[in-house]
Design a protein around this motif. Sequence first.
Motif, PDB file in Angstrom:
ATOM      1  N   UNK A   1     -22.604   2.363 -45.993  1.00 49.63           N
ATOM      2  CA  UNK A   1     -23.094   3.557 -45.271  1.00 49.63           C
ATOM      3  C   UNK A   1     -22.588   4.560 -46.479  1.00 49.63           C
ATOM      4  N   UNK A   2     -23.448   5.389 -47.041  1.00 51.82           N
ATOM      5  CA  UNK A   2     -23.030   6.394 -47.864  1.00 51.82           C
ATOM      6  C   UNK A   2     -23.571   7.801 -47.568  1.00 51.82           C
ATOM      7  N   UNK A   3     -23.189   8.753 -48.070  1.00 54.59           N
ATOM      8  CA  UNK A   3     -23.991  10.091 -47.995  1.00 54.59           C
ATOM      9  C   UNK A   3     -24.029  10.450 -49.587  1.00 54.59           C
ATOM     10  N   UNK A   4     -25.117  11.022 -50.107  1.00 52.90           N
ATOM     11  CA  UNK A   4     -25.278  11.266 -51.504  1.00 52.90           C
ATOM     12  C   UNK A   4     -25.585  12.892 -51.477  1.00 52.90           C
ATOM     13  N   UNK A   5     -24.749  13.651 -52.324  1.00 57.62           N
ATOM     14  CA  UNK A   5     -25.010  14.933 -52.282  1.00 57.62           C
ATOM     15  C   UNK A   5     -25.250  15.444 -53.940  1.00 57.62           C
ATOM     16  N   UNK A   6     -26.245  16.469 -53.955  1.00 61.23           N
ATOM     17  CA  UNK A   6     -26.547  16.857 -55.403  1.00 61.23           C
ATOM     18  C   UNK A   6     -26.687  18.231 -55.354  1.00 61.23           C
ATOM     19  N   UNK A   7     -26.198  19.097 -56.183  1.00 61.27           N
ATOM     20  CA  UNK A   7     -26.225  20.557 -56.236  1.00 61.27           C
ATOM     21  C   UNK A   7     -27.319  20.872 -57.152  1.00 61.27           C
ATOM     22  N   UNK A   8     -27.775  20.158 -58.088  1.00 64.00           N
ATOM     23  CA  UNK A   8     -28.845  20.258 -58.916  1.00 64.00           C
ATOM     24  C   UNK A   8     -30.126  19.469 -58.687  1.00 64.00           C
TER      25      UNK A   8
ATOM     26  N   UNK B   1     -33.398   0.359 -47.409  1.00 67.36           N
ATOM     27  CA  UNK B   1     -32.380   1.147 -46.843  1.00 67.36           C
ATOM     28  C   UNK B   1     -32.966   2.077 -45.894  1.00 67.36           C
ATOM     29  N   UNK B   2     -32.060   2.518 -44.912  1.00 71.95           N
ATOM     30  CA  UNK B   2     -32.510   3.364 -43.819  1.00 71.95           C
ATOM     31  C   UNK B   2     -31.679   4.587 -44.473  1.00 71.95           C
ATOM     32  N   UNK B   3     -32.515   6.058 -44.760  1.00 72.35           N
ATOM     33  CA  UNK B   3     -32.057   7.028 -44.952  1.00 72.35           C
ATOM     34  C   UNK B   3     -32.218   8.119 -43.824  1.00 72.35           C
ATOM     35  N   UNK B   4     -31.449   9.346 -43.810  1.00 74.79           N
ATOM     36  CA  UNK B   4     -31.890  10.523 -43.106  1.00 74.79           C
ATOM     37  C   UNK B   4     -31.241  11.603 -44.010  1.00 74.79           C
ATOM     38  N   UNK B   5     -32.323  12.432 -44.222  1.00 70.03           N
ATOM     39  CA  UNK B   5     -32.374  13.675 -44.861  1.00 70.03           C
ATOM     40  C   UNK B   5     -31.534  14.649 -44.429  1.00 70.03           C
TER      41      UNK B   5
ATOM     42  N   UNK C   1     -35.313  14.110 -41.343  1.00 72.15           N
ATOM     43  CA  UNK C   1     -36.497  13.162 -41.518  1.00 72.15           C
ATOM     44  C   UNK C   1     -35.541  11.798 -41.544  1.00 72.15           C
ATOM     45  N   UNK C   2     -35.973  10.742 -41.007  1.00 72.68           N
ATOM     46  CA  UNK C   2     -35.584   9.483 -40.876  1.00 72.68           C
ATOM     47  C   UNK C   2     -36.615   8.702 -41.810  1.00 72.68           C
ATOM     48  N   UNK C   3     -36.094   8.022 -42.798  1.00 71.49           N
ATOM     49  CA  UNK C   3     -37.105   7.112 -43.746  1.00 71.49           C
ATOM     50  C   UNK C   3     -36.299   5.974 -44.043  1.00 71.49           C
ATOM     51  N   UNK C   4     -37.345   4.829 -44.459  1.00 72.69           N
ATOM     52  CA  UNK C   4     -37.247   3.729 -44.666  1.00 72.69           C
ATOM     53  C   UNK C   4     -37.622   3.540 -46.249  1.00 72.69           C
TER      54      UNK C   4
ATOM     55  N   UNK D   1     -28.854  16.805 -49.624  1.00 75.61           N
ATOM     56  CA  UNK D   1     -27.813  15.518 -49.225  1.00 75.61           C
ATOM     57  C   UNK D   1     -28.528  14.659 -48.331  1.00 75.61           C
ATOM     58  N   UNK D   2     -28.058  13.423 -48.294  1.00 78.22           N
ATOM     59  CA  UNK D   2     -28.772  12.404 -47.544  1.00 78.22           C
ATOM     60  C   UNK D   2     -27.796  11.279 -47.216  1.00 78.22           C
TER      61      UNK D   2
END
Length: 287
Positions: free
Chosen positions: A40-47, A60-64, A84-87, A107-108
């Motif tokens: 389980x991770x969160x990914x954050x991008x400024x650009x 993977x299951x993702x949540x934006x 949004x929840x996505x696969x 971030x997701x």
Amino acid sequence: MNMHHRTNNDPDLRTTLLERLRPMLAPMGTAGWYQHGNRLFSYCSIDRERLKAIELPNPLIGILLRGQKEVWLGDTVHVFEPGTVFVLPGRVRMDVVNIPAEHTPYESLVLEVPSLPPGISPLIGQQSGIGTHGFTIPLDTDLVDALVHAATSIASDAAGDVLKALRLAEVLTLMQPLAAARPLFETSLAEEVAWTIRAAPSEAWTVERLARQLGLGASTLRRRLASEDQSFRKILRVERLKAGRSAIASGASSVAAAEAAGYHSRSHFARRYRENYGTSPKGRRIG
């Protein structure tokens, strides 16, 4: 011509999900991967960033959580909004664009699903593939609750592995009927065969009977299993012996365990059991 698919989930449910996951947001102004627990991770991008021709090793299951996400398959783009929840499927080449909002980063929250937890069955006898349904999971209150409980449990050091697997299983149970979630439940043909036998190990299985149940020809089944370095006979033996071992662990006699495993001869069952487990099947004594 480009085709656009935009999410159409209930905005109130998306807002509720975001509010309940707010404690898992990364600090403003930071970027990178943040591990919250096993897979389980969160990914954050400024650009703004475009990842070309990526191919995930596992679905993977993702949540934006913040910003916007685009997933491109050929000329078709799928656009995800916050909440949004996505696969996303494994082993499918796609382009991904992560887009920060005007005053917040992208971030997701991402959970890899390399294998299904106990009790959750894969797709059996169905053609795999993404099709035209896209990636977006429709929300309801039960799924929102299950997602929050799963994320919280997986991220917690205090929660044990059994609880974490249970919480993930709750999410997958709710997602299993949904077309967009299919990549989570696709598996190898060998595992399809194993699951089919596991449901009725004492049945008189033949390669022809099992192939018919999976919608295949017997020669096709043999060839595809061989390509996975497996065989019908090997899988049948393993699953039947597992059934016998489970019966013995539940208190059955060795005779009853042999019957549950589909063996007409107790001595044959005992011989195979010793070969596989290195010990004789010591079941409950009769009388």
